[in-house]
Design a protein around this motif. Structure first.
Motif, PDB file in Angstrom:
ATOM      1  N   TYR A  18       1.026  -1.438  -0.209  1.00  0.00           N
ATOM      2  CA  TYR A  18       0.170  -0.251   0.049  1.00  0.00           C
ATOM      3  C   TYR A  18       1.088   1.653   0.108  1.00  0.00           C
ATOM      4  O   TYR A  18       0.781   1.982  -0.094  1.00  0.00           O
ATOM      5  CB  TYR A  18      -0.595   0.190   0.913  1.00  0.00           C
ATOM      6  CG  TYR A  18      -0.583  -0.563   2.218  1.00  0.00           C
ATOM      7  CD1 TYR A  18       0.017   1.018   3.108  1.00  0.00           C
ATOM      8  CD2 TYR A  18       0.060  -0.847   3.148  1.00  0.00           C
ATOM      9  CE1 TYR A  18      -0.222   0.871   4.495  1.00  0.00           C
ATOM     10  CE2 TYR A  18       0.086  -1.216   3.973  1.00  0.00           C
ATOM     11  CZ  TYR A  18       0.915   0.324   4.608  1.00  0.00           C
ATOM     12  OH  TYR A  18       1.525   0.073   6.363  1.00  0.00           O
ATOM     13  N   TYR A  19       1.773   1.093  -0.429  1.00  0.00           N
ATOM     14  CA  TYR A  19       3.204   2.308  -0.391  1.00  0.00           C
ATOM     15  C   TYR A  19       2.530   2.401  -1.947  1.00  0.00           C
ATOM     16  O   TYR A  19       3.322   3.326  -1.694  1.00  0.00           O
ATOM     17  CB  TYR A  19       4.593   1.859   0.400  1.00  0.00           C
ATOM     18  CG  TYR A  19       4.532   2.159   1.889  1.00  0.00           C
ATOM     19  CD1 TYR A  19       3.603   2.376   2.841  1.00  0.00           C
ATOM     20  CD2 TYR A  19       5.987   2.568   2.667  1.00  0.00           C
ATOM     21  CE1 TYR A  19       3.731   2.577   4.036  1.00  0.00           C
ATOM     22  CE2 TYR A  19       5.872   2.277   3.850  1.00  0.00           C
ATOM     23  CZ  TYR A  19       5.245   2.796   4.627  1.00  0.00           C
ATOM     24  OH  TYR A  19       5.679   2.919   6.007  1.00  0.00           O
ATOM     25  N   GLY A  56      -7.742   3.544  -2.013  1.00  0.00           N
ATOM     26  CA  GLY A  56      -7.762   4.838  -1.341  1.00  0.00           C
ATOM     27  C   GLY A  56      -6.886   4.683  -0.125  1.00  0.00           C
ATOM     28  O   GLY A  56      -6.669   4.683   0.817  1.00  0.00           O
ATOM     29  N   TYR A  57      -5.684   3.472  -0.072  1.00  0.00           N
ATOM     30  CA  TYR A  57      -4.426   2.880   0.980  1.00  0.00           C
ATOM     31  C   TYR A  57      -3.746   4.272   1.264  1.00  0.00           C
ATOM     32  O   TYR A  57      -3.424   4.818   0.404  1.00  0.00           O
ATOM     33  CB  TYR A  57      -4.147   1.780   0.653  1.00  0.00           C
ATOM     34  CG  TYR A  57      -5.149   0.495   0.799  1.00  0.00           C
ATOM     35  CD1 TYR A  57      -5.466   0.513   1.738  1.00  0.00           C
ATOM     36  CD2 TYR A  57      -4.291   0.033  -0.355  1.00  0.00           C
ATOM     37  CE1 TYR A  57      -6.217  -0.400   1.331  1.00  0.00           C
ATOM     38  CE2 TYR A  57      -4.670  -1.756  -0.524  1.00  0.00           C
ATOM     39  CZ  TYR A  57      -6.248  -1.535   0.494  1.00  0.00           C
ATOM     40  OH  TYR A  57      -6.217  -3.130   0.309  1.00  0.00           O
ATOM     41  N   THR A  58      -3.278   4.577   2.536  1.00  0.00           N
ATOM     42  CA  THR A  58      -2.389   5.597   2.943  1.00  0.00           C
ATOM     43  C   THR A  58      -1.664   4.739   3.990  1.00  0.00           C
ATOM     44  O   THR A  58      -1.685   4.596   4.838  1.00  0.00           O
ATOM     45  CB  THR A  58      -3.140   7.101   3.723  1.00  0.00           C
ATOM     46  OG1 THR A  58      -4.132   6.854   4.363  1.00  0.00           O
ATOM     47  CG2 THR A  58      -4.153   7.635   2.182  1.00  0.00           C
ATOM     48  N   GLU A  59      -0.491   5.627   4.195  1.00  0.00           N
ATOM     49  CA  GLU A  59       0.607   5.090   5.231  1.00  0.00           C
ATOM     50  C   GLU A  59      -0.143   5.453   6.610  1.00  0.00           C
ATOM     51  O   GLU A  59      -0.720   6.735   6.558  1.00  0.00           O
ATOM     52  CB  GLU A  59       1.911   6.219   5.532  1.00  0.00           C
ATOM     53  CG  GLU A  59       2.334   5.823   3.989  1.00  0.00           C
ATOM     54  CD  GLU A  59       3.739   6.756   3.689  1.00  0.00           C
ATOM     55  OE1 GLU A  59       4.166   6.651   4.866  1.00  0.00           O
ATOM     56  OE2 GLU A  59       4.464   6.367   2.626  1.00  0.00           O
ATOM     57  N   GLN A  75      -2.220   3.139  -3.998  1.00  0.00           N
ATOM     58  CA  GLN A  75      -3.036   3.796  -3.107  1.00  0.00           C
ATOM     59  C   GLN A  75      -4.054   4.661  -3.805  1.00  0.00           C
ATOM     60  O   GLN A  75      -5.131   5.038  -3.405  1.00  0.00           O
ATOM     61  CB  GLN A  75      -2.019   5.122  -2.654  1.00  0.00           C
ATOM     62  CG  GLN A  75      -0.525   4.617  -1.458  1.00  0.00           C
ATOM     63  CD  GLN A  75       0.427   5.704  -1.265  1.00  0.00           C
ATOM     64  OE1 GLN A  75       0.318   6.706  -1.896  1.00  0.00           O
ATOM     65  NE2 GLN A  75       0.943   5.704  -0.186  1.00  0.00           N
ATOM     66  N   GLU A  76      -3.550   5.045  -5.628  1.00  0.00           N
ATOM     67  CA  GLU A  76      -4.928   5.342  -5.826  1.00  0.00           C
ATOM     68  C   GLU A  76      -5.361   4.292  -6.252  1.00  0.00           C
ATOM     69  O   GLU A  76      -7.187   5.314  -6.172  1.00  0.00           O
ATOM     70  CB  GLU A  76      -4.176   5.973  -7.262  1.00  0.00           C
ATOM     71  CG  GLU A  76      -3.090   6.643  -7.044  1.00  0.00           C
ATOM     72  CD  GLU A  76      -2.483   6.802  -8.733  1.00  0.00           C
ATOM     73  OE1 GLU A  76      -2.751   6.636  -9.771  1.00  0.00           O
ATOM     74  OE2 GLU A  76      -1.262   7.955  -8.460  1.00  0.00           O
TER      75      GLU A  76
END
Length: 120
Positions: A65-66, A75-78, A71-72
């Motif tokens: 997810y990095y 919708g994963y974020t750190e 992410q796009e």
């Protein structure tokens, strides 16, 4: 080679070796350790110090997810998986390949021992 690393690092605080597999005969292509606070430094310091010792360590296993796609697309974020990130921040791969000699393994072990002694 992995067994030699396991034995050499068994008593070094803050250096977590790969878990012992249950009912399996692993075929290691990497030997990833986790450098924890008790070792005396963080991963970046460990990597830089090992490179200064002419030991080619690397960082593998970047959380999926990095990567921008995940992410796009999802919708994963750190920060969403704090335990994964905690482990990732300490994981580093030590040299392990078929062309390594016993002396090469000894060089890696001695470098890790020197670094641990330096920071403790």
């Amino acid at each position: 080679m992995a067994a030699r690393y396991d034995e050499a690092f068994a008593d070094i605080p803050g250096l977590r070796t790969p878990p012992e597999p249950v009912e399996a005969d692993p075929m290691y292509h990497l030997y990833a350790v986790e450098v924890r606070e008790e070792f005396g430094c963080d991963r970046e310091e460990f990597v830089n110090a090992m490179h200064a010792e002419n030991i080619g360590v690397q960082v593998h296993y970047v959380p999926l997810y990095y990567h921008p796609f995940f992410q796009e697309e999802y919708g994963y974020t750190e920060g969403m998986f704090p335990e994964t990130e905690r482990v990732y921040e300490g994981v580093v791969s030590l040299p392990l390949h078929a062309e390594m000699s016993d002396d090469d393994i000894d060089d890696v072990v001695r470098a890790v021992e020197r670094l641990h002694a330096h920071w403790n």
